[in-house]
Design an enzyme around this catalytic site. Sequence first.
Site, short mmCIF file in Angstrom:
data_model
loop_
_atom_site.label_atom_id
_atom_site.label_comp_id
_atom_site.label_asym_id
_atom_site.label_seq_id
_atom_site.Cartn_x
_atom_site.Cartn_y
_atom_site.Cartn_z
CE LYS A 83 -6.66 7.45 -6.36
NZ LYS A 83 -5.93 6.73 -5.39
O1 G3P Z 1 -3.89 7.03 -2.72
C1 G3P Z 1 -3.14 7.90 -3.08
C2 G3P Z 1 -2.05 8.68 -2.25
O2 G3P Z 1 -2.59 9.01 -1.21
C3 G3P Z 1 -0.66 7.73 -2.07
O3 G3P Z 1 0.12 8.16 -1.08
O4 G3P Z 1 1.86 7.80 0.51
O5 G3P Z 1 1.95 6.56 -1.52
O6 G3P Z 1 2.51 8.88 -1.68
P1 G3P Z 1 1.67 7.84 -1.06
#
Ligand code: G3P
Length: 230
Positions: A83
């Site tokens: 990633k």
């Molecule tokens: O893993 C990346 C993403 O899904 C993060 O989500 O909830 O931290 O905006 P969030």
Amino acid sequence: MKIFIDTANLAEIREAHSWGVIDGVTTNPSLIAKEGRDFIATIHEICELVDGPVSAEVIAQDAPKMVQEGRLLAQVHKNVVVKIPLTFEGLKACSILTKEGIRTNVTLCFQASQALLAAKAGATYISPFIGRLDDLGIDGMDLIRSIVTIYKNDPTLKTQVLAASIRDPLHVVQSAEAGSHVATIPFKVLKQMGVHPLTDKGNAQFLADWQTAPDTDIIGQTSRWLAGRK
Ligand code: G3P
């Protein structure tokens, strides 16, 4: 649409995987740090648990170091997808790793033009962050729809849309409707997806009514019936 779980918590992964619905896993530095465990040991354990793509994120910010980290991460397990943040250095690293046959998930995508560049750089997955856009009063689903259209319009682009930063079951449903290839979903949302009060109510009613049947033992009754046919 494939379903990935967005967590580095092994108990959550184990539980969701036991439902038979998990195609892969995504992690990020915040999710890994939250678990308070060794990064690589955690990634390896996840890969052994789920036989699908498992995203492990680089920390370096310059392309040569990203490539170095990516090459090493890819050797941890065949399931690892590297990633990479969507910066120009990240794009550079993505294109180098792609040429070496290493799968990448280009993350932190907030506009369609970024997704187009990531696809040109050969990203395996692009991660548009729906919830974080919604938080700003911008419709995150518009971004998913736009990227899906852009990729469909150019069949030479092989990148898969991985809807990320998902906050509720509606995000998942709308991502699937929009043609996203994958949604990565937190455990909490996965649990919300599988329940409905009418399911519980209907199930309780079926059980109560069943108690009035003459013989309530399905295993005993079926076994006797099957034995009688032999
Ligand atoms: O893993 C990346 C993403 O899904 C993060 O989500 O909830 O931290 O905006 P969030």
